[in-house]
Design a protein around this motif. Structure first.
Motif, PDB file in Angstrom:
ATOM      1  N   THR A   8      47.496  24.797   1.471  1.00 16.80           N
ATOM      2  CA  THR A   8      46.515  24.765   2.549  1.00 16.80           C
ATOM      3  C   THR A   8      46.197  26.179   2.988  1.00 16.80           C
ATOM      4  OG1 THR A   8      47.238  22.615   3.392  1.00 16.80           O
ATOM      5  CG2 THR A   8      46.049  24.036   4.927  1.00 16.80           C
ATOM      6  N   LEU A   9      44.926  26.529   2.959  1.00 14.23           N
ATOM      7  CA  LEU A   9      44.431  27.776   3.551  1.00 14.23           C
ATOM      8  C   LEU A   9      43.605  27.337   4.755  1.00 14.23           C
ATOM      9  CD1 LEU A   9      43.353  29.662   0.294  1.00 14.23           C
ATOM     10  CD2 LEU A   9      45.527  29.827   1.513  1.00 14.23           C
ATOM     11  N   GLY A  10      44.266  27.235   5.894  1.00 15.86           N
ATOM     12  CA  GLY A  10      43.656  26.561   7.027  1.00 15.86           C
ATOM     13  C   GLY A  10      43.574  27.402   8.281  1.00 15.86           C
ATOM     14  N   ALA A  11      43.209  26.735   9.373  1.00 18.34           N
ATOM     15  CA  ALA A  11      43.047  27.382  10.674  1.00 18.34           C
ATOM     16  C   ALA A  11      44.321  27.229  11.488  1.00 18.34           C
ATOM     17  CB  ALA A  11      41.863  26.781  11.422  1.00 18.34           C
ATOM     18  N   ARG A  12      44.664  28.287  12.224  1.00 26.48           N
ATOM     19  CA  ARG A  12      45.867  28.242  13.057  1.00 26.48           C
ATOM     20  C   ARG A  12      45.605  27.554  14.383  1.00 26.48           C
ATOM     21  NH1 ARG A  12      47.398  33.481  12.965  1.00 26.48           N
ATOM     22  NH2 ARG A  12      46.190  34.056  14.794  1.00 26.48           N
ATOM     23  N   SER A  13      44.483  27.865  14.990  1.00 28.52           N
ATOM     24  CA  SER A  13      44.118  27.283  16.283  1.00 28.52           C
ATOM     25  C   SER A  13      42.610  27.390  16.429  1.00 28.52           C
ATOM     26  CB  SER A  13      44.814  28.015  17.442  1.00 28.52           C
ATOM     27  OG  SER A  13      44.450  29.387  17.457  1.00 28.52           O
TER      28      SER A  13
END
Length: 311
Positions: free
Chosen positions: A217-222
């Motif tokens: 996953t290359l995702g968003a932290r917040s």
């Protein structure tokens, strides 16, 4: 059991009145999911002539087949884009011309996309000892199909086309289990091995010669919110991955200010929310995340030398 048809219909009609947020009534046509799926299948034929067609394609027939296929895709794509443009801006009166202009520019970029896909096939062949041929990769590797459609959808995304780019990547997501947002920027020689469960967010920037395994996953932290508590759209939320990085299965990399330095390796199951410098090996061992400098033959760094990885 008595179950009158009129009672069933009446209940639905009442629901349509009371629950209005998921209706699309008395409006212009939406882009068709069925047509987008058909377009994606034909686009793969155009990108890889002879591989996705039902019948063999000869060099002599290629000009005629290509001409017919381009015309068919161009017309159908323009129709669907006209629907999406009208939906996004009902006041715009020349959506047809706009759609045809975008379709024209879209096809002009096909040679560039094919050159990139050639490098993706090379990366898969060089990166997987199980790969026996380029033919096998094009016909059987889900990662290549996912990146092919994403590279095309990215062109439409950059052109400002509503809905359709995401519909394209969701079509290939449903086929492969690989979810790449059309907004992600991806360099050459990109290889997703196995692929199931890979998620790449909209604002990811990925360099060249990058290899991802399944479950990454290359995702968003917040999510930043405005004063009314609504999520702010359009911010940089997803990581940057520099050249020659390998990320092993089920690693989770989060945050728009997170960068994986060039030539680094991220081990399986790593959870990371801060940047690491180039030439880093990051692994999980005994449930503790440890960082090594790959240029120092994997000698552990001292506490003062280790990058701040948020642990």
């Amino acid at each position: 059991m008595d179950c009158p048809q009129e009672d069933l219909v009446s209940g639905l009609l009442k629901s349509y009145q009371e629950v209005g947020g998921i209706n699309h009534l008395d409006c212009a046509n939406l882009p068709s999911k069925r047509v987008i799926a058909s377009l994606c299948e034909d686009l793969l034929q155009l990108l890889f002539p002879g591989f996705f067609a039902e019948e063999a394609v000869s060099t002599a027939e290629l000009p005629l087949i290509t001409n017919e296929l381009v015309q068919s895709i161009r017309d159908r794509l323009a129709d669907e884009m006209e629907h999406s443009f009208r939906l996004a801006d009902p006041s715009h009166t020349d959506n047809r011309t706009w759609a045809h202009e975008v379709a024209c520019q879209f096809f002009k970029k096909f040679p560039v996309v094919r050159r990139l896909l050639q490098t993706d096939v090379e990366a898969a062949y060089d990166g997987d000892p199980a790969a026996k041929s380029y033919d096998e990769i094009i016909l059987a590797y889900p990662g290549l199909e996912a990146i092919a459609i994403q590279r095309l959808s990215h062109i439409l995304y950059r052109a400002g086309v509503p809905l359709i780019p995401r519909m394209m990547t969701e079509w290939v997501h449903s086929r492969t289990g690989i979810d790449i947002h059309p907004g992600a920027q991806i360099g050459s020689h990109f290889f997703i091995d196995h692929g199931t469960g890979v998620v790449i967010g909209e604002t990811c920037v990925i360099g060249s010669h990058v290899k991802l395994y399944h479950g990454v996953t290359l995702g968003a932290r917040s999510f930043q919110k405005d004063e009314d508590g609504h999520i702010v759209k359009g911010t940089k939320r997803h990581p940057n991955v520099e050249d020659h990085v390998t990320v092993y299965p089920n690693a989770i990399i989060l945050g728009g200010d997170t960068t994986l330095g060039a030539r680094s390796t991220i081990g399986a199951n790593v959870f990371l929310m801060k940047s690491i410098p180039p030439d880093t090996l990051l692994v999980m061992a005994d449930q503790v995340q440890r960082t090594y400098d790959k240029t120092a033959r994997q000698k552990p760094l001292s506490p003062d030398e280790r990058p701040d990885i948020g642990l």
